[in-house]
Write an enzyme that holds these catalytic residues in place. Structure first.
Site: not given
Length: 262
Positions: A111, A156, A158, A253
């Site tokens: 993450y 993720d 980002n 998500h």
């Protein structure tokens, strides 16, 4: 053997479970699933969740900000080794990293920091932190690829990499998530010999994995593809499909997945 591996930023694992948003996952019965933003400790998760007893489970939770971040791996195959940092203990306290070593490949579930904040001064610090985190990540991935390891990375990120990975690239190019300095980080990963598995199967636009909860943007499909599976080139031919699951609700998500032949 074909394995189904899923990844999902759940934005609160206990909330997803209590609201029935994990029922599909039990029905899907993947071989491995990786979760981000679980926002809970291992003890809290095990006090809440039922129905995943067939899996070995591994967790990394934030010790800096309890109830923030956190990642988990559930696997029907027992890994040979699992570590919750980049190998040197760096960023372990943030609960962002799980690296699992299997016989046939290494799986990284991460993450990544968002780098975004409404306060410009705070955002500058958060973006710097994101870039430093990525730099350490890319040092690891370069080491793994140069050692000819077979590596699968999910989570993720980002970051949306290309203009077709988001609905409004011109507007987004001034904000974290699609800044040129961030997109260059994905370029570095690809230059090391990693491939975006989803783009191996489609170059079509309008495939997103994150939507703001505001203004019905998910219903309008105005989003960004921030969640990814990357694989080393020596593992690429083993990837038989890569997909998104936008119909799965609960988080901001949606899940993503790959089928891999081992």
């Amino acid at each position: 053997m074909t394995m189904n591996i899923l990844s999902w930023n759940v934005n609160g694992l206990r909330a997803r479970y209590n609201n029935g948003h994990l029922n599909w996952l039990q029905d899907e019965n993947p071989d491995i699933f990786c979760l981000q933003e679980i926002k809970a400790t291992e003890d809290q998760v095990k006090e809440t969740l039922n129905g995943f007893d067939d899996y070995y489970s591994f967790y990394s939770s934030s010790t800096v900000t309890p109830g923030f971040s956190g990642v988990a791996i559930y696997s029907k195959i027992k890994p040979n080794k699992v570590v919750d940092s980049f190998g040197d203990g760096k960023y372990k306290e943030e609960g962002r990293i799980l690296l699992a070593e299997f016989n046939d490949f290494i799986l990284l579930n991460i993450y990544f920091p968002s780098g975004a904040n409404s306060d410009k001064n705070i955002q500058a610090k958060m973006l710097h932190h994101k870039l430093m985190f990525y730099d350490r990540f890319l040092n690891l991935t370069e080491s793994l690829s140069s050692s000819y390891e077979k590596v699968l990375i999910c989570g993720d990120f980002n970051i949306a990499h290309k203009p077709l990975d988001l609905a409004n690239p011109k507007k987004a190019s001034k904000k974290p998530g699609f800044l040129q300095v961030e997109r260059a980080l994905i370029d570095r990963l690809i230059a090391q010999g990693y491939t975006d598995t989803f783009r191996e199967f489609t170059q079509d636009p309008y495939h997103y994995t994150w939507w703001s909860n505001m203004y019905n943007l998910r219903e309008k499909n105005i989003g960004m593809r921030l969640d990814h599976f990357f694989a080393t080139c020596n593992l690429k031919d083993n990837i038989k499909s890569a997909y998104t699951r936008p119909e799965i609700m609960g988080s901001d998500h949606c899940p993503i997945g790959v089928e891999i032949q081992i």
